[in-house]
Design a protein around this motif. Structure first.
Motif, PDB file in Angstrom:
ATOM      1  N   VAL A 112     -20.782   4.968 -20.080  1.00 35.09           N
ATOM      2  CA  VAL A 112     -21.748   3.908 -19.751  1.00 35.09           C
ATOM      3  C   VAL A 112     -21.405   2.624 -20.501  1.00 35.09           C
ATOM      4  CG1 VAL A 112     -24.172   3.223 -19.901  1.00 35.09           C
ATOM      5  CG2 VAL A 112     -23.577   5.542 -19.180  1.00 35.09           C
ATOM      6  N   THR A 113     -20.969   2.744 -21.749  1.00 36.79           N
ATOM      7  CA  THR A 113     -20.568   1.559 -22.510  1.00 36.79           C
ATOM      8  C   THR A 113     -19.391   0.861 -21.848  1.00 36.79           C
ATOM      9  OG1 THR A 113     -21.330   2.519 -24.599  1.00 36.79           O
ATOM     10  CG2 THR A 113     -19.746   0.724 -24.736  1.00 36.79           C
ATOM     11  N   ALA A 114     -18.387   1.635 -21.445  1.00 39.40           N
ATOM     12  CA  ALA A 114     -17.198   1.048 -20.819  1.00 39.40           C
ATOM     13  C   ALA A 114     -17.561   0.295 -19.545  1.00 39.40           C
ATOM     14  CB  ALA A 114     -16.175   2.137 -20.526  1.00 39.40           C
ATOM     15  N   PHE A 115     -18.394   0.885 -18.693  1.00 35.38           N
ATOM     16  CA  PHE A 115     -18.766   0.213 -17.450  1.00 35.38           C
ATOM     17  C   PHE A 115     -19.732  -0.938 -17.713  1.00 35.38           C
ATOM     18  CE2 PHE A 115     -16.800   3.831 -15.548  1.00 35.38           C
ATOM     19  CZ  PHE A 115     -16.366   3.387 -14.302  1.00 35.38           C
ATOM     20  N   GLY A 116     -20.536  -0.828 -18.760  1.00 32.02           N
ATOM     21  CA  GLY A 116     -21.402  -1.955 -19.129  1.00 32.02           C
ATOM     22  C   GLY A 116     -20.599  -3.151 -19.585  1.00 32.02           C
ATOM     23  N   ILE A 117     -19.539  -2.902 -20.370  1.00 33.71           N
ATOM     24  CA  ILE A 117     -18.650  -3.988 -20.801  1.00 33.71           C
ATOM     25  C   ILE A 117     -17.949  -4.592 -19.592  1.00 33.71           C
ATOM     26  CG2 ILE A 117     -16.514  -4.476 -22.074  1.00 33.71           C
ATOM     27  CD1 ILE A 117     -17.447  -2.448 -24.161  1.00 33.71           C
ATOM     28  N   LEU A 118     -17.586  -3.759 -18.637  1.00 36.56           N
ATOM     29  CA  LEU A 118     -16.964  -4.238 -17.395  1.00 36.56           C
ATOM     30  C   LEU A 118     -17.908  -5.208 -16.676  1.00 36.56           C
ATOM     31  CD1 LEU A 118     -14.157  -3.207 -16.359  1.00 36.56           C
ATOM     32  CD2 LEU A 118     -15.425  -1.963 -14.616  1.00 36.56           C
ATOM     33  N   LEU A 119     -19.173  -4.818 -16.566  1.00 39.26           N
ATOM     34  CA  LEU A 119     -20.160  -5.662 -15.886  1.00 39.26           C
ATOM     35  C   LEU A 119     -20.413  -6.945 -16.664  1.00 39.26           C
ATOM     36  CD1 LEU A 119     -22.230  -6.053 -13.629  1.00 39.26           C
ATOM     37  CD2 LEU A 119     -23.865  -4.742 -14.990  1.00 39.26           C
ATOM     38  N   GLN A 120     -20.595  -6.846 -17.984  1.00 38.96           N
ATOM     39  CA  GLN A 120     -20.857  -8.037 -18.794  1.00 38.96           C
ATOM     40  C   GLN A 120     -19.680  -8.995 -18.752  1.00 38.96           C
ATOM     41  OE1 GLN A 120     -23.003  -7.746 -22.653  1.00 38.96           O
ATOM     42  NE2 GLN A 120     -21.132  -8.567 -23.556  1.00 38.96           N
ATOM     43  N   SER A 121     -18.448  -8.466 -18.757  1.00 36.77           N
ATOM     44  CA  SER A 121     -17.267  -9.324 -18.693  1.00 36.77           C
ATOM     45  C   SER A 121     -17.172 -10.030 -17.358  1.00 36.77           C
ATOM     46  CB  SER A 121     -16.009  -8.479 -18.928  1.00 36.77           C
ATOM     47  OG  SER A 121     -16.049  -7.837 -20.183  1.00 36.77           O
ATOM     48  N   GLY A 122     -17.637  -9.371 -16.293  1.00 37.03           N
ATOM     49  CA  GLY A 122     -17.637 -10.014 -14.984  1.00 37.03           C
ATOM     50  C   GLY A 122     -18.620 -11.153 -14.883  1.00 37.03           C
ATOM     51  N   VAL A 123     -19.675 -11.097 -15.683  1.00 32.35           N
ATOM     52  CA  VAL A 123     -20.687 -12.163 -15.682  1.00 32.35           C
ATOM     53  C   VAL A 123     -20.217 -13.356 -16.505  1.00 32.35           C
ATOM     54  CG1 VAL A 123     -23.037 -12.748 -16.385  1.00 32.35           C
ATOM     55  CG2 VAL A 123     -22.570 -10.551 -15.277  1.00 32.35           C
ATOM     56  N   GLU A 124     -19.503 -13.098 -17.604  1.00 33.91           N
ATOM     57  CA  GLU A 124     -19.078 -14.182 -18.489  1.00 33.91           C
ATOM     58  C   GLU A 124     -17.721 -14.746 -18.057  1.00 33.91           C
ATOM     59  OE1 GLU A 124     -19.460 -13.064 -22.546  1.00 33.91           O
ATOM     60  OE2 GLU A 124     -21.576 -12.503 -22.336  1.00 33.91           O
ATOM     61  N   ALA A 125     -17.278 -15.774 -18.736  1.00 35.64           N
ATOM     62  CA  ALA A 125     -16.123 -16.556 -18.276  1.00 35.64           C
ATOM     63  C   ALA A 125     -14.804 -15.808 -18.401  1.00 35.64           C
ATOM     64  CB  ALA A 125     -16.038 -17.869 -19.053  1.00 35.64           C
ATOM     65  N   GLY A 126     -14.518 -15.244 -19.555  1.00 38.00           N
ATOM     66  CA  GLY A 126     -13.286 -14.498 -19.747  1.00 38.00           C
ATOM     67  C   GLY A 126     -12.088 -15.333 -20.169  1.00 38.00           C
ATOM     68  N   VAL A 127     -12.053 -16.600 -19.796  1.00 42.47           N
ATOM     69  CA  VAL A 127     -10.935 -17.495 -20.126  1.00 42.47           C
ATOM     70  C   VAL A 127     -11.514 -18.844 -20.538  1.00 42.47           C
ATOM     71  CG1 VAL A 127      -8.917 -18.713 -19.230  1.00 42.47           C
ATOM     72  CG2 VAL A 127      -9.330 -16.341 -18.557  1.00 42.47           C
ATOM     73  N   ALA A 128     -10.983 -19.434 -21.570  1.00 43.12           N
ATOM     74  CA  ALA A 128     -11.460 -20.748 -22.021  1.00 43.12           C
ATOM     75  C   ALA A 128     -10.973 -21.838 -21.063  1.00 43.12           C
ATOM     76  CB  ALA A 128     -10.951 -21.035 -23.429  1.00 43.12           C
ATOM     77  N   PRO A 129     -11.784 -22.871 -20.840  1.00 43.17           N
ATOM     78  CA  PRO A 129     -11.345 -23.967 -19.967  1.00 43.17           C
ATOM     79  C   PRO A 129     -10.211 -24.758 -20.603  1.00 43.17           C
ATOM     80  CG  PRO A 129     -13.428 -24.517 -21.008  1.00 43.17           C
ATOM     81  CD  PRO A 129     -13.143 -23.101 -21.374  1.00 43.17           C
ATOM     82  N   GLN A 130      -9.350 -25.319 -19.766  1.00 45.16           N
ATOM     83  CA  GLN A 130      -8.269 -26.193 -20.237  1.00 45.16           C
ATOM     84  C   GLN A 130      -8.378 -27.557 -19.561  1.00 45.16           C
ATOM     85  OE1 GLN A 130      -4.588 -23.967 -19.513  1.00 45.16           O
ATOM     86  NE2 GLN A 130      -4.568 -23.275 -21.627  1.00 45.16           N
ATOM     87  N   ARG A 131      -8.153 -27.611 -18.266  1.00 50.36           N
ATOM     88  CA  ARG A 131      -8.200 -28.918 -17.585  1.00 50.36           C
ATOM     89  C   ARG A 131      -9.594 -29.529 -17.623  1.00 50.36           C
ATOM     90  NH1 ARG A 131      -7.888 -30.060 -12.923  1.00 50.36           N
ATOM     91  NH2 ARG A 131      -8.416 -28.058 -11.965  1.00 50.36           N
TER      92      ARG A 131
END
Length: 839
Positions: free
Chosen positions: A30-49
């Motif tokens: 459940v933790t692994a899939f929860g992290i999967l879901l939370q990562s899909g909601v958040e950005a994951g990569v910092a903006p550059q341009r």
């Protein structure tokens, strides 16, 4: 009661080890899939341009459809352009100082095949990019390169954009402020007017950077913009700006949310089943102890409270500890998704407290529900019957469990047969769900299934293994409930894996077959940076010896219809084609209508889509194009090869106008009889850098890669689920085997040797494995056959032999090892000591 529970757990640590492992694994999952879901909601990569602009605004991420006053929304996969009217609303919002529109389009450098993105020079402020050499582009034919691209470039460079390659003058070099090294997406800046023309958005833009007036807080301004724009646009600040800047990041987030959403419920259900099964075994092994408590006047409520307190302490500790390896499992899953190209390599997973909290709460709730279910019978036994009931294993299952199991089995069977009577998305989805429902039904009916299997196998096993087979068969018949505890999870492992893996495999195989049969062109052209400009279709068609050339662009579209007076939205793969002579390069298997009538504002659909939507030739369908635009094209043709070509076929123009696609992913070329076009087609690479020519028909490399990535992105998370089920199998079988230590000692005392006992156990393990493989393979075979029949006309699904054998071999190995390895440890004890062990 908690103090008593803690003392009991300490005193019977080995007896609770199985439940601890089940809860620990459930929390990890459940933790692994929860992290999967939370990562899909958040950005994951910092903006550059867009790092230099406080607020970035992109197009809407969803659209809505209405039926009978009811509304349903659907998330869009591709970024949606913003209209000029929306840009004006943004500029007019209180607190906005300046807005900077931006568009993006593919570019290919002829020098080395690098594929940067093109942008208008005015958008360089969003970085900001600073000129380190030269000047800004002011007229068509001039460009500024970012510093990473400029290292190997001269004063002139050939670039292919949405037009054929042309020579551009390099008038400047720019560097992104605050960033060392290369950009994740290199940039080429064009004069604003030329950039807008090459992007092909008309009066729309991809995104807008918003600079607040002095003294205005960016977060407050973002709130105002969100209130002002509503569902017209997505307003972002901070790290979230990356989703607007990088479409691949937004797509990865959407994919992660889909994976977590589609499997999350299944994961929790499997966790509940596994935990309930393990706790049932644990309580069953303590039936003598519970019987004594009932006999000395413990009330059912006191028994239940004691078991509930034990489960509470156990589940809190096990779930909390399981969260830590869940983080590791999520990171391993991230690495696998990066490897197959579903997630960008620089996409970071977000590890927060919320997934862990959900895992602990889920574990506690699951343990309490499971404890109530398994303890109800033990706690309600009358004191005068308690000790006699504890002495023997009661056969059969309760009437309620039997009724529920039969009902679920019939329901699953009915759902699995839907593709036989109906076509379309509903039938296929229903069949897949029906397979999972039948597997759950078998888990409920495991004791009678195990008893029936042992009766069937008794004679052949006795005949083959003589007296050892007789003893093993008699033992398994007398202990069907114990046997079922091992068979149930094994059936779940095999059946779940077969349903989840072989339905996508059947779809992929059918798609490849239909493409192989349906593409009548001899040559396929593909290009870099997502495809080839539309000019390449005309150039290919104009070559001597070419009979027809068709450009193909693939997107996702959405169709809606009314289901039970409510709107329902279906997602379909679609292709946009150049309609002239398309019938000469592809055979869609037209069943009614005429593909030659396809034009802007018209549509051709597959038989599956037609059945799902309930339409026929001449009817209008409600279609939402990739940018959410609502269209009502009339159906001019219905075809059979929807899996190979997409369920919806549109005119090229409709796709280009309403999506970010401005290139053909594939150009199909048909030669006149006797003509050899390979050299002439290859010669087009001078105008279109990265162009490749293939003389193989069927799915393009991009389609095959996408199909493979789709299957793998579904399969990889299943590895975690399968591993947990395998752990549950091992856990349950180890518990039941170690609980037989007194039984083994008795057999030794009456004259059997250690090797003879192990031989009997090997035969029992064989019975368990054979039963699980037979049932676990037979149950999903029904929905697999009906899905294949509904989609391909053949009841034979695509089952990769090595994959199936791998699933069976892994499950059998786990099952056999989980019986034989602990048995060897149990047989090490001296018989006179083991016979006196407590339960």
């Amino acid at each position: 009661m908690l103090e008593l529970a803690v003392k009991t757990l300490r005193g019977r640590a080995s007896g609770f080890a199985g439940a601890f492992v089940a809860l620990f694994g459930a929390a990890m999952l459940v933790t692994a899939f929860g992290i999967l879901l939370q990562s899909g909601v958040e950005a994951g990569v910092a903006p550059q341009r867009y790092a230099g602009v406080p607020v970035a605004v992109g197009g809407a991420k969803s659209f809505e459809v209405r039926e009978n006053g009811k509304t349903k929304s659907k998330t869009l996969k591709d970024p949606v352009p913003l209209t000029r009217e929306t840009v004006r609303k943004i500029a007019a919002t209180d607190g906005v100082g300046e807005v900077v529109p931006d568009v993006s389009f593919p570019a290919v450098l002829a020098t080395d095949g690098t594929t940067p993105a093109g942008h208008p020079w005015s958008s360089a402020r969003l970085g900001p990019f600073d000129l380190v050499h030269g000047r800004a582009p002011q007229r068509p034919g001039e460009v500024v390169l970012d510093a990473g691209l400029a290292k190997d470039a001269g004063t002139a460079i050939r670039i292919q954009t949405t037009k054929a390659a042309a020579e551009y003058r390099v008038v400047g070099v720019a560097k992104l402020s605050g960033v060392d090294g290369e950009l994740r997406t290199p940039a080429v800046f064009f004069a604003d007017a030329e950039a807008e023309s090459l992007a092909g958005r008309g009066d729309r833009v991809d995104a807008v950077g918003v600079f607040p007036r002095p003294g205005v807080d960016p977060d407050d301004l973002a709130d105002r913009l969100t209130s002002q724009l509503g569902s017209e646009a997505e307003v972002t600040t901070g790290e979230d700006r990356s989703r607007i800047e990088n479409p691949d990041v937004a797509s990865a987030g959407s994919t992660l949310r889909e994976i977590a959403g589609s499997l999350g419920g299944t994961v929790i259900l499997i966790s509940m089943l596994v935990v309930a099964s393990t706790l049932a075994v644990s309580v069953h092994q303590r039936r003598r102890e519970l019987a004594v408590l009932r006999a000395i006047a413990a009330t059912p409520r006191q028994i239940w409270k004691m078991l509930a307190a034990e489960s509470l302490v156990l589940s809190v500790v096990a779930s909390a500890l399981g969260c830590l390896p869940g983080i590791l499992a999520a990171q391993l899953l991230r690495g696998a998704l990066v490897l197959i190209g579903v997630v960008p390599s620089d996409f970071s997973f977000s590890v927060g407290i919320l997934p862990m909290l959900v895992a602990v709460l889920t574990g506690v709730a699951t343990a309490q529900v499971a404890t109530f279910a398994v303890a109800r019978k033990a706690a309600s036994v009358r004191p005068v019957e308690a000790l006699s009931d504890a002495a023997v294993e009661l056969p059969g299952i309760s009437g309620g469990r039997r009724t529920l199991g039969v009902l679920l089995l019939l329901l699953g069977l009915a759902a699995s047969l839907l593709p036989v009577f109906f076509s379309g998305v509903f039938a296929v989805a229903g069949a897949g769900s029906g397979g999972l429902v039948m597997i759950i039904a078998i888990l409920l009916l495991a004791p009678p299934v195990a008893a029936f299997a042992t009766r069937v196998l008794a004679k052949p096993i006795t005949r083959r293994f003589k007296e050892y087979g007789f003893l093993a068969s008699a033992n398994t018949r007398a202990n069907a409930r114990r046997l079922a505890a091992g068979i149930g999870p094994l059936v779940l492992a095999i059946g779940f894996a077969c349903v989840q893996l072989f339905i996508p495999a059947t779809l992929a195989s059918a798609a490849a077959d239909q493409a192989d049969e349906g593409i009548t062109a001899q040559y396929t052209l593909t290009g870099a940076a997502g495809g080839l400009p539309d000019d390449a279709v005309r150039d290919a068609a104009g070559l001597p010896g070419v009979e027809a050339a068709t450009g193909v662009t693939r997107v996702q579209v959405f169709a809606s219809t009314k289901v039970l007076d409510s709107p329902e939205i279906f997602e379909f793969p679609a292709q946009g084609i150049t309609v002239d002579n398309a019938a000469k390069t592809m055979d869609l298997g037209i069943s009614s209508g005429n593909l030659a009538e396809l034009a802007p504002g018209k549509v051709a659909i597959s038989t599956s889509a037609a059945s799902t939507l309930g339409v026929n030739i001449g009817d209008q369908i409600k279609l939402n194009l990739p940018d959410g635009f609502a269209a009502t094209p009339a159906v001019v043709a219905i075809y059979q090869r929807g899996m190979g070509f997409g369920d919806v076929t549109l005119a090229h123009e409709d796709v280009f106008v309403h999506s970010v696609r401005q290139l053909d992913q594939q150009i199909l070329v048909r030669a006149r009889p006797g003509a050899d076009l390979e050299a002439a087609l290859t010669g087009l690479s001078a105008k279109y850098p990265g162009l490749t020519v293939s003389d193989e028909a069927g799915l393009s490399d991009e389609q095959r890669d996408a199909a493979t990535a789709s299957v793998l992105s579904s399969a990889l998370p299943l590895v975690l689920v399968f591993a947990y089920i395998a752990l549950a199998v091992a856990n349950t079988l180890v518990m039941t085997t170690l609980a037989r230590t007194r039984e083994f000692a008795l057999l030794r005392l009456v004259g059997m040797t250690r090797d003879q006992v192990l031989k009997v156990l090997r035969i029992e393990a064989l019975t368990v494995v054979l039963t699980a493989v037979a049932v676990g393979s037979a149950v999903p075979l029904i929905p697999l056959a009906t899905v294949s029949l509904g989609l391909t006309g053949s009841p034979i699904p695509s089952i990769p032999p090595l994959l199936y054998l791998g699933i069976v071999a892994a499950t059998a190995l786990v099952g056999a090892a989980s019986v034989l390895v602990p048995a060897r440890f149990a047989l090490r004890a001296r018989q006179v000591d083991a016979i006196g062990l407590r339960e």
